[in-house]
Design an enzyme around this catalytic site. Sequence first.
Site, PDB file in Angstrom:
ATOM      1  N   MET A  35      -3.999   1.007  -6.488  1.00 44.46           N
ATOM      2  CA  MET A  35      -3.392   1.239  -7.257  1.00 44.46           C
ATOM      3  C   MET A  35      -1.481   0.624  -7.830  1.00 44.46           C
ATOM      4  O   MET A  35      -1.513   0.001  -7.162  1.00 44.46           O
ATOM      5  CB  MET A  35      -2.652   2.750  -6.638  1.00 44.46           C
ATOM      6  CG  MET A  35      -1.345   3.315  -8.205  1.00 44.46           C
ATOM      7  SD  MET A  35      -1.423   4.625  -6.676  1.00 44.46           S
ATOM      8  CE  MET A  35       0.749   5.444  -7.031  1.00 44.46           C
ATOM      9  N   SER A 109      -6.783  -0.034  -0.312  1.00 45.54           N
ATOM     10  CA  SER A 109      -6.129   0.965  -0.831  1.00 45.54           C
ATOM     11  C   SER A 109      -6.927   1.630  -1.123  1.00 45.54           C
ATOM     12  O   SER A 109      -8.367   1.734  -1.058  1.00 45.54           O
ATOM     13  CB  SER A 109      -4.489   0.556  -1.224  1.00 45.54           C
ATOM     14  OG  SER A 109      -4.216   1.979  -1.847  1.00 45.54           O
ATOM     15  N   GLN A 110      -6.740   2.129  -2.572  1.00 46.51           N
ATOM     16  CA  GLN A 110      -7.709   3.185  -3.027  1.00 46.51           C
ATOM     17  C   GLN A 110      -8.765   2.744  -3.784  1.00 46.51           C
ATOM     18  O   GLN A 110      -9.859   2.867  -3.078  1.00 46.51           O
ATOM     19  CB  GLN A 110      -6.917   3.816  -4.793  1.00 46.51           C
ATOM     20  CG  GLN A 110      -6.869   2.866  -5.516  1.00 46.51           C
ATOM     21  CD  GLN A 110      -6.575   3.731  -7.081  1.00 46.51           C
ATOM     22  OE1 GLN A 110      -5.695   4.843  -6.678  1.00 46.51           O
ATOM     23  NE2 GLN A 110      -6.119   3.505  -8.584  1.00 46.51           N
ATOM     24  N   ASP A 227       2.769   2.036   7.728  1.00 42.87           N
ATOM     25  CA  ASP A 227       2.556   2.803   6.270  1.00 42.87           C
ATOM     26  C   ASP A 227       4.247   3.786   6.254  1.00 42.87           C
ATOM     27  O   ASP A 227       3.689   5.265   6.555  1.00 42.87           O
ATOM     28  CB  ASP A 227       1.553   3.071   6.265  1.00 42.87           C
ATOM     29  CG  ASP A 227       0.636   2.329   4.600  1.00 42.87           C
ATOM     30  OD1 ASP A 227       1.199   3.091   4.276  1.00 42.87           O
ATOM     31  OD2 ASP A 227      -0.371   2.573   4.432  1.00 42.87           O
TER      32      ASP A 227
END
Length: 301
Positions: A35, A109-110, A227
């Site tokens: 993202m 990530s996504q 994170d």
Amino acid sequence: MAANMKLLAAVLLVCFADFTSVSSSPVPVVIWHGMGDSCCNPLSMGSIKKLIEKNIHDVYVRSLEIGSSIEEDTLNGFFMNVNDQINMVCQKLATDKKLQSGYNAIGFSQGGQFLRAIAQRCPSPPMLNLISVGGQHQGVFGFPHCPGDNETLCEYVRKLLNFGAYNDEIQSRLVQAEYWHDPLNENEYKAKSVFLADINQETTVNQTYKTNLQKLKNLVLVKFLQDTMVEPRESEWFGYYKPGQDKDLYTMFESPLYTEDKLGLKTLNATGRLHFLSSDSDHLQFTEQWFIDNILNKFLK
Ligand SMILES: *[C@@H]1O[C@H](CO)[C@@H](O)[C@H](O)[C@H]1NC(C)=O
Ligand SMILES: *[C@@H]1O[C@H](CO)[C@@H](O)[C@H](O)[C@H]1NC(C)=O
Ligand SMILES: *[C@@H]1O[C@H](CO)[C@@H](O)[C@H](O)[C@H]1NC(C)=O
């Protein structure tokens, strides 16, 4: 006769050279950005692509571009329905001649959960290894920090999520709403999430998803121990909040997804194909050496 023999030898040599070059050509790599990022950012996906190319001679690396420009690609990471993105990528992979014998996939990530959807829905060409780098396989319940550098865009996304992540209009358009997992409203999540609840078999179980995921040679899950962008970070290893609250967590092994064996994760684990890796850093902040030692040398060569 001698001339014929020479010719034959030459033909054999050519065939052999061809054969060896085909059989030894490295497995291609497909990467999907996160993202706020795009296919070709020289500071992120661009440098990952270069790093892989530098370390694996002649490898074909395709960094997925969702849309027809870098701007569109970045915006689509927020505003293009994920199921439409999966269909689009499915087409891209099916028509890329260089991928037809199989490829390794790395999702950032996504991009990690999106590539898992590809493995489950689009088995051809075959995905061999799937490496999820900080992917949110059980979704998220918060974006405390903005991963991209566009804080305005992130504020807007947060506002929409607060307004109503499971609102039909928002679900159909906002990427982050489509993997928004509200543990205080599990039933609403299961009923309304158009993407994550589907690939995690929350409402109906699609046997094909399970069959396809089990075809992977390896499923590699990378979690970032420090994170600060993904809430909860355990989602990167398929863990999540137990329903009804947002403090206590279950691990993948304790999750219904695993215990009820809805995705074939049991088989992947039992056959040594499920790998839990970690980087002791913030989201996606691994070093080049970490990537070479843990991903490149182990799963891409
Ligand atoms: C199960 O998933 C496959 C692959 O995406 C799809 O073709 C099929 O229509 C799905 N089946 C159901 C019942 O949704
Ligand atoms: C952030 O995204 C918005 C919407 O696309 C755009 O108008 C704006 O210029 C971007 N800001 C920066 C700093 O990139
Ligand atoms: C997962 O696999 C590991 C290694 O094979 C094994 O030790 C462990 O018992 C498995 N976990 C479960 C819950 O089956």
